[in-house]
Scaffold this motif. Structure first.
Motif, PDB file in Angstrom:
ATOM      1  N   HIS A  54       0.836  -1.201   0.000  1.00 53.44           N
ATOM      2  CA  HIS A  54       0.000   0.000   0.000  1.00 53.44           C
ATOM      3  C   HIS A  54       0.869   1.248   0.000  1.00 53.44           C
ATOM      4  CE1 HIS A  54      -2.358   3.217   1.923  1.00 53.44           C
ATOM      5  NE2 HIS A  54      -3.434   2.617   1.411  1.00 53.44           N
ATOM      6  N   LEU A  61      -6.019   1.180  -4.909  1.00 53.31           N
ATOM      7  CA  LEU A  61      -7.051   1.573  -3.956  1.00 53.31           C
ATOM      8  C   LEU A  61      -8.312   1.985  -4.702  1.00 53.31           C
ATOM      9  CD1 LEU A  61      -4.867   3.881  -1.672  1.00 53.31           C
ATOM     10  CD2 LEU A  61      -5.179   1.407  -1.499  1.00 53.31           C
ATOM     11  N   LEU A  63     -11.171   4.619  -4.299  1.00 56.49           N
ATOM     12  CA  LEU A  63     -11.455   5.806  -3.493  1.00 56.49           C
ATOM     13  C   LEU A  63     -12.720   6.507  -3.978  1.00 56.49           C
ATOM     14  CD1 LEU A  63      -7.859   7.332  -3.447  1.00 56.49           C
ATOM     15  CD2 LEU A  63      -8.878   5.796  -1.753  1.00 56.49           C
ATOM     16  N   SER A  67     -13.189  12.233  -2.412  1.00 54.66           N
ATOM     17  CA  SER A  67     -12.064  12.199  -1.475  1.00 54.66           C
ATOM     18  C   SER A  67     -10.756  12.630  -2.135  1.00 54.66           C
ATOM     19  CB  SER A  67     -11.905  10.787  -0.892  1.00 54.66           C
ATOM     20  OG  SER A  67     -11.440   9.882  -1.885  1.00 54.66           O
ATOM     21  N   ASP A 105      -1.450  10.715   0.027  1.00 55.84           N
ATOM     22  CA  ASP A 105      -2.319  10.722   1.205  1.00 55.84           C
ATOM     23  C   ASP A 105      -2.137  12.030   1.961  1.00 55.84           C
ATOM     24  OD1 ASP A 105      -3.883  10.160   3.368  1.00 55.84           O
ATOM     25  OD2 ASP A 105      -2.968   8.225   3.813  1.00 55.84           O
ATOM     26  N   GLY A 108      -6.713  12.008   7.007  1.00 53.32           N
ATOM     27  CA  GLY A 108      -8.149  12.168   7.235  1.00 53.32           C
ATOM     28  C   GLY A 108      -9.005  11.639   6.107  1.00 53.32           C
ATOM     29  N   GLY A 109      -8.494  10.670   5.366  1.00 53.24           N
ATOM     30  CA  GLY A 109      -9.281  10.112   4.265  1.00 53.24           C
ATOM     31  C   GLY A 109      -9.324  10.984   3.032  1.00 53.24           C
ATOM     32  N   VAL A 110      -8.439  11.966   2.964  1.00 55.59           N
ATOM     33  CA  VAL A 110      -8.383  12.884   1.815  1.00 55.59           C
ATOM     34  C   VAL A 110      -7.085  12.632   1.060  1.00 55.59           C
ATOM     35  CG1 VAL A 110      -8.375  15.301   1.071  1.00 55.59           C
ATOM     36  CG2 VAL A 110      -9.735  14.602   3.058  1.00 55.59           C
ATOM     37  N   TYR A 111      -7.166  12.672  -0.280  1.00 60.41           N
ATOM     38  CA  TYR A 111      -6.007  12.400  -1.125  1.00 60.41           C
ATOM     39  C   TYR A 111      -5.822  13.542  -2.123  1.00 60.41           C
ATOM     40  CZ  TYR A 111      -6.491   7.697   0.771  1.00 60.41           C
ATOM     41  OH  TYR A 111      -6.586   6.632   1.622  1.00 60.41           O
ATOM     42  N   GLN A 138     -16.423   5.630  -7.848  1.00 61.39           N
ATOM     43  CA  GLN A 138     -15.121   5.337  -7.251  1.00 61.39           C
ATOM     44  C   GLN A 138     -14.033   5.479  -8.319  1.00 61.39           C
ATOM     45  OE1 GLN A 138     -16.475   4.888  -3.686  1.00 61.39           O
ATOM     46  NE2 GLN A 138     -14.615   3.646  -3.795  1.00 61.39           N
TER      47      GLN A 138
END
Length: 341
Positions: A54, A61, A63, A67, A105, A108-111, A138
């Motif tokens: 990862h 991934l 996503l 995000s 990355d 906080g789950g944001v990319y 996605q």
């Protein structure tokens, strides 16, 4: 003396009928502990490998579209051809997303999007057009961990140099913007870092477009459509004439509707030589020696006879000077003189 025989103890269940566990059915405590330790170690090894994959971007991934921040970097691509976008969307409908985008990355789950802007945009348009169909909600992505923002910009540029046909204006613009954002300390550093794998000739052309970006970015409506030759000529004009940018901005009429064709004609017209004012008529009160053909025989002070060409003459001598005196003019002049016999 007879040898004594050792007797085997009677089985305790012989009479009770209750079964006794067979030998080996119950594991000794040490074997149970060893098995648990081995299983835990194997699980941790698999987990570690997955985490490494990862982290190193070897795992794709899935996503949510929302995000991924598109504006994490200033994009080098300024526009997208509608036909190419339609073709990409048709491919996504038929076969799904074949190539993942690249993200970093942000926590906080944001990319943050590094590369794959067209694919992400196409998926967003399809998601909206289909009323929120889940298969387009996605985006498949590979995680990248650039050392700093400079490395992220390099990754974006290199990706688009391979996949996209960017204009020289777009290439020059990302150099200018990266410097203005503080990613690089100078134009030279940004140019050499972002286009380190490009040829010297390509980097030179990108650099030549930078005055055009610095003077007219935000004024031009279709800068990505400016061809190489026209862009280089405009940049040269901006570098040599301090008032050129102001005149060109006025000609482009910011805020007014203008098609790509009209904008290009405006740019080309700005480079066209202007009609020079006619030289002043000679003062009739002043007597001048006149040549047999009716023109003054002596013109010691050079004056503009055509755009970029000044002429002066004395008896037996004519001089031409200026930017317009080039090999083409000399060749035409020689042809004309030969035709005079």
């Amino acid at each position: 003396m007879a040898k004594r025989r050792r007797l085997t103890p009677a089985r305790p269940d012989f009479f009770s009928g209750d079964p006794v566990p067979a030998a080996g059915a119950a594991r000794a405590p040490i074997a149970q502990v060893a098995g648990d330790v081995a299983m835990t170690a194997a699980f941790e090894e698999v987990q570690s490998e997955l985490q490494t994959a990862h982290r190193e971007g070897r795992m794709v991934l899935s996503l949510p579209l929302d995000s991924v921040k598109v504006d994490y970097l200033i994009r080098d691509r300024m526009a997208c051809n509608s036909e190419e976008m339609d073709a990409l969307k048709e491919s996504l409908r038929a076969r799904g997303q074949q190539a993942p985008v690249e993200v970093t990355d942000l926590g906080g789950g944001v990319y943050g999007l590094i590369s794959g802007w067209r694919r992400l945009r196409a998926l967003k348009e399809l998601h909206e057009e289909t009323g929120g169909l889940a298969r387009f909600g996605q985006v498949q992505a590979l995680l990248r961990l650039p050392a700093d923002r400079s490395a992220a910009y390099v990754a974006m540029v290199e990706e688009n140099e391979i996949r996209a046909d960017l204009s020289f204006y777009e290439r020059a613009r990302i150099v200018v913007k990266a410097v203005s954002e503080g990613v690089y300390d100078s134009d030279k550093q940004a140019l050499q870092s972002l286009f380190s794998t490009a040829s010297f000739s390509k980097r030179s052309k990108v650099k030549s477009f930078m005055p055009l970006v610095q003077a007219l970015d935000g004024v031009l409506r279709y800068p990505a459509l400016i061809p190489e030759k026209l862009g280089l000529a405009l940049s040269k004009g901006l570098s040599e004439d301090t008032g050129f940018a102001k005149r060109l901005t006025a000609d482009l009429k910011p805020g007014a509707d203008m098609s790509p064709e009209v904008e290009r004609k405006v740019l080309e017209a700005a480079l066209s030589p202007k009609t020079s004012p006619a030289p002043k008529a000679p003062n009739p009160q002043k007597s001048e020696p006149v040549s047999p053909h009716g023109a003054p025989s002596d013109m010691p002070d050079p004056f503009m006879i055509a755009t970029g060409i000044r002429i002066s003459a004395r008896r037996g001598r004519v001089e031409l000077e200026g930017d317009g005196v080039n090999p083409g003019l000399i060749e035409r002049l020689q042809d004309w003189l030969r035709s005079q016999g």
